[in-house]
Write a protein that holds these residues in place. Structure first.
Motif, PDB file in Angstrom:
ATOM      1  N   ASP A 108       0.815  -1.217   0.000  1.00 16.03           N
ATOM      2  CA  ASP A 108       0.000   0.000   0.000  1.00 16.03           C
ATOM      3  C   ASP A 108       0.848   1.267   0.000  1.00 16.03           C
ATOM      4  OD1 ASP A 108      -2.526  -1.371   0.246  1.00 16.03           O
ATOM      5  OD2 ASP A 108      -2.064  -1.718   2.358  1.00 16.03           O
ATOM      6  N   VAL A 109       2.157   1.122   0.207  1.00 15.87           N
ATOM      7  CA  VAL A 109       3.036   2.277   0.431  1.00 15.87           C
ATOM      8  C   VAL A 109       3.798   2.606  -0.844  1.00 15.87           C
ATOM      9  CG1 VAL A 109       4.939   3.182   1.825  1.00 15.87           C
ATOM     10  CG2 VAL A 109       3.257   1.642   2.862  1.00 15.87           C
ATOM     11  N   ASP A 110       3.718   3.862  -1.278  1.00 18.54           N
ATOM     12  CA  ASP A 110       4.517   4.346  -2.404  1.00 18.54           C
ATOM     13  C   ASP A 110       4.664   5.858  -2.274  1.00 18.54           C
ATOM     14  OD1 ASP A 110       2.403   5.792  -4.021  1.00 18.54           O
ATOM     15  OD2 ASP A 110       1.533   3.781  -4.039  1.00 18.54           O
ATOM     16  N   PRO A 111       5.600   6.480  -3.009  1.00 20.80           N
ATOM     17  CA  PRO A 111       5.867   7.918  -2.829  1.00 20.80           C
ATOM     18  C   PRO A 111       4.689   8.808  -3.207  1.00 20.80           C
ATOM     19  CG  PRO A 111       7.657   6.840  -4.018  1.00 20.80           C
ATOM     20  CD  PRO A 111       6.548   5.853  -3.943  1.00 20.80           C
ATOM     21  N   GLU A 112       3.823   8.367  -4.108  1.00 21.98           N
ATOM     22  CA  GLU A 112       2.717   9.209  -4.552  1.00 21.98           C
ATOM     23  C   GLU A 112       1.506   9.102  -3.620  1.00 21.98           C
ATOM     24  OE1 GLU A 112       4.296   7.053  -6.680  1.00 21.98           O
ATOM     25  OE2 GLU A 112       5.581   8.671  -7.459  1.00 21.98           O
ATOM     26  N   THR A 113       1.119   7.882  -3.237  1.00 30.79           N
ATOM     27  CA  THR A 113      -0.072   7.697  -2.415  1.00 30.79           C
ATOM     28  C   THR A 113       0.188   8.028  -0.956  1.00 30.79           C
ATOM     29  OG1 THR A 113      -0.713   5.883  -3.907  1.00 30.79           O
ATOM     30  CG2 THR A 113      -1.897   6.061  -1.829  1.00 30.79           C
ATOM     31  N   THR A 114       1.352   7.668  -0.437  1.00 35.67           N
ATOM     32  CA  THR A 114       1.682   7.867   0.982  1.00 35.67           C
ATOM     33  C   THR A 114       3.010   8.607   1.118  1.00 35.67           C
ATOM     34  OG1 THR A 114       2.731   5.685   1.032  1.00 35.67           O
ATOM     35  CG2 THR A 114       0.415   5.807   1.706  1.00 35.67           C
ATOM     36  N   PRO A 115       3.080   9.871   0.693  1.00 31.97           N
ATOM     37  CA  PRO A 115       4.376  10.578   0.749  1.00 31.97           C
ATOM     38  C   PRO A 115       4.904  10.761   2.166  1.00 31.97           C
ATOM     39  CG  PRO A 115       2.571  12.085   0.223  1.00 31.97           C
ATOM     40  CD  PRO A 115       2.005  10.709   0.147  1.00 31.97           C
ATOM     41  N   THR A 116       4.005  10.955   3.135  1.00 31.48           N
ATOM     42  CA  THR A 116       4.460  11.150   4.519  1.00 31.48           C
ATOM     43  C   THR A 116       5.075   9.866   5.070  1.00 31.48           C
ATOM     44  OG1 THR A 116       2.699  12.772   4.858  1.00 31.48           O
ATOM     45  CG2 THR A 116       3.763  11.869   6.819  1.00 31.48           C
ATOM     46  N   LEU A 117       4.376   8.760   4.899  1.00 32.71           N
ATOM     47  CA  LEU A 117       4.892   7.480   5.384  1.00 32.71           C
ATOM     48  C   LEU A 117       6.162   7.097   4.636  1.00 32.71           C
ATOM     49  CD1 LEU A 117       4.515   5.114   7.278  1.00 32.71           C
ATOM     50  CD2 LEU A 117       2.992   4.055   5.601  1.00 32.71           C
ATOM     51  N   ARG A 153      -8.330   0.721  -1.380  1.00 32.58           N
ATOM     52  CA  ARG A 153      -7.202   0.725  -0.442  1.00 32.58           C
ATOM     53  C   ARG A 153      -6.387   2.013  -0.594  1.00 32.58           C
ATOM     54  NH1 ARG A 153      -6.180  -4.133   2.108  1.00 32.58           N
ATOM     55  NH2 ARG A 153      -4.114  -3.360   2.693  1.00 32.58           N
ATOM     56  N   ALA A 154      -6.161   2.444  -1.834  1.00 34.53           N
ATOM     57  CA  ALA A 154      -5.368   3.657  -2.060  1.00 34.53           C
ATOM     58  C   ALA A 154      -6.037   4.878  -1.444  1.00 34.53           C
ATOM     59  CB  ALA A 154      -5.143   3.860  -3.565  1.00 34.53           C
ATOM     60  N   GLU A 155      -7.361   4.973  -1.561  1.00 25.18           N
ATOM     61  CA  GLU A 155      -8.062   6.113  -0.974  1.00 25.18           C
ATOM     62  C   GLU A 155      -7.963   6.092   0.546  1.00 25.18           C
ATOM     63  OE1 GLU A 155      -9.998   9.590  -0.531  1.00 25.18           O
ATOM     64  OE2 GLU A 155      -9.171   8.710  -2.387  1.00 25.18           O
ATOM     65  N   ALA A 156      -8.070   4.902   1.144  1.00 27.26           N
ATOM     66  CA  ALA A 156      -7.990   4.792   2.604  1.00 27.26           C
ATOM     67  C   ALA A 156      -6.598   5.184   3.108  1.00 27.26           C
ATOM     68  CB  ALA A 156      -8.344   3.372   3.040  1.00 27.26           C
ATOM     69  N   VAL A 157      -5.563   4.698   2.460  1.00 25.67           N
ATOM     70  CA  VAL A 157      -4.208   5.013   2.933  1.00 25.67           C
ATOM     71  C   VAL A 157      -3.853   6.465   2.622  1.00 25.67           C
ATOM     72  CG1 VAL A 157      -3.406   2.634   2.790  1.00 25.67           C
ATOM     73  CG2 VAL A 157      -3.119   4.126   0.827  1.00 25.67           C
ATOM     74  N   ARG A 158      -4.456   7.049   1.583  1.00 28.60           N
ATOM     75  CA  ARG A 158      -4.209   8.462   1.283  1.00 28.60           C
ATOM     76  C   ARG A 158      -4.751   9.345   2.406  1.00 28.60           C
ATOM     77  NH1 ARG A 158      -6.209   8.358  -3.348  1.00 28.60           N
ATOM     78  NH2 ARG A 158      -4.295   8.053  -4.548  1.00 28.60           N
ATOM     79  N   ARG A 159      -5.959   9.037   2.877  1.00 25.52           N
ATOM     80  CA  ARG A 159      -6.527   9.814   3.996  1.00 25.52           C
ATOM     81  C   ARG A 159      -5.698   9.612   5.266  1.00 25.52           C
ATOM     82  NH1 ARG A 159     -11.453   7.596   2.068  1.00 25.52           N
ATOM     83  NH2 ARG A 159     -11.417   6.123   3.835  1.00 25.52           N
ATOM     84  N   ALA A 160      -5.312   8.367   5.542  1.00 31.14           N
ATOM     85  CA  ALA A 160      -4.515   8.095   6.740  1.00 31.14           C
ATOM     86  C   ALA A 160      -3.158   8.788   6.670  1.00 31.14           C
ATOM     87  CB  ALA A 160      -4.332   6.587   6.912  1.00 31.14           C
TER      88      ALA A 160
END
Length: 390
Positions: free
Chosen positions: A50-59, A207-214
């Motif tokens: 679920d983790v990548d630079p575009e969807t989850t930049p903070t993580l 899943r991408a939308e959920a992890v983007r909000r988180a």
């Protein structure tokens, strides 16, 4: 003279060694403090794919600067539903929620969190949950053991309330959702636990939308983190069968650019959910509750690839490989057991003929070549199980 003195000298040596062993036992004092605050952030179901630079930049930035690993979210139930995962996090031991649940699925109803005042919260079902874990489960887990080990703790969200509730159900400080500016809340206690929701299903867009909000909420947590703090992000639970490996990232002083590991896994890049509670107390320099925690504090070790994408890809591959192994393991061991039984029945007559028979009359002995083949087959069958589990 020397022969008579030898037993006495040997006895003295044994006594000296025993006394020395007793005097050099490892200490059980307070661990060395390395941070002033710990913030445990949970996202049930979060996996490395679920983790990548575009969807989850903070993580992604947090993983690049901190230490990472794959988390086994094992609890006292299978699958580890979100409520079981949060409870296990707060117990530092394999725990399970006391409630009805459908087979191989997670309960639909949420946890009741009461707010009688504007400061903390109460979990009315906590005492029955504690009794369930103490009386009906073999692990002896005490939900709330982590919060009982610090003066006060903060919980944000219902899952965090489950982890932070003391054994009698009280949550010291509680917010149902993350405030716009959580700095004051996160700085009010040395331990904060934050629930950023659940990532469920296999639909990539969902899943991408959920992890983007988180990830956006995680950015607010990191911006408001207290000074000299350790922030740990973890996928604290499964959401369905089969069990998966989840994300765990630690960012703070002394946790830079490494793999996470612990004594419970003894493997570079792997942690268990039960390791997070002792990790928090070790970082804060607090003593561990005796005989309550089954986990061990995590550490950061070197050896992680310089390229973060390669490290994350390796963790995601490990999850996929574990899933593939689980799919074939049941059939493999059934076929192996049946094959071993058939092999034993087939070679029993050969082995009986291989023994020397008493008297002048007896069956013809088996050929040495046949006996050698049978021995090789038996050894191979015996080694199949340890070879498969290694």
């Amino acid at each position: 003279m020397l022969r008579r003195a030898a037993p006495i000298l040997l006895t003295l040596v044994v006594v000296a060694l025993a006394v020395t062993a007793l005097t050099v036992r490892p200490g059980t004092g307070t661990p060395q403090r390395s941070a002033d605050y710990v913030v445990l952030v949970g996202m049930a179901g979060l996996r490395w794919d679920d983790v990548d630079p575009e969807t989850t930049p903070t993580l992604w930035r947090m993983a690049r600067e901190g230490s990472i690993g794959s988390l086994s979210a094992r609890s006292a139930q299978r699958p580890t539903c979100p409520v079981d995962g949060w409870l296990t996090l707060g117990a530092g031991n394999y725990a399970a929620w006391d409630g009805s649940r459908p087979p191989d699925a997670c309960p639909v109803d949420g946890v009741v969190v009461e707010q009688p005042d504007g400061i903390g919260a109460n979990l009315p079902g906590q005492e029955s949950v504690v009794l369930h874990n103490q009386d009906r489960l073999p692990w002896g887990a005490v939900p709330g053991a982590l919060s009982e080990s610090v003066r006060c703790s903060v919980a944000v969200g219902p899952g965090a309330a489950v982890a932070a509730a003391r054994p009698f159900g009280r949550v010291d400080r509680y917010a149902p959702g993350l405030p716009d500016d959580p700095a004051e809340l996160l700085g009010s206690c040395v331990l904060s636990i934050v629930d950023l929701g659940t990532v469920a299903g296999e639909d990539r867009a969902v899943r991408a939308e959920a992890v983007r909000r988180a990830d956006a909420d995680l950015a607010r947590v990191l911006a408001a983190r207290p000074p000299r703090s350790l922030v740990v992000v973890a996928g604290v639970a499964d959401t369905e069968q089969p069990s998966r490996l989840h994300v765990v990232v630690a960012d703070g002083p002394g946790w830079e650019n490494g793999w996470l590991t612990s004594a419970t896994t003894a493997r570079q890049g792997y942690l268990q959910l039960v390791d997070l509670a002792p990790t928090a107390l070790a970082v804060l320099g607090r003593p561990m509750p005796e005989r309550l925690f089954i986990g061990r504090p995590a550490t950061s070790v070197e050896g992680r690839p310089a390229d973060l994408a390669s490290a994350i890809s390796a963790s995601a591959d490990a999850d996929r490989e574990a899933g593939a192994q689980r799919r074939v393991a049941d059939w493999y061991f059934v076929v192996l057991a049946v094959g071993q039984v058939l092999l034993a029945l087939a070679v029993l007559p050969v082995l009986r003929r291989a023994r020397r028979q008493p008297g002048p009359v007896g069956p013809q002995p088996a050929s040495p070549r046949v006996v050698a083949v049978v021995e090789v087959l038996l050894v191979a069958a015996a080694l199949a199980v340890p070879a498969a589990t290694s």
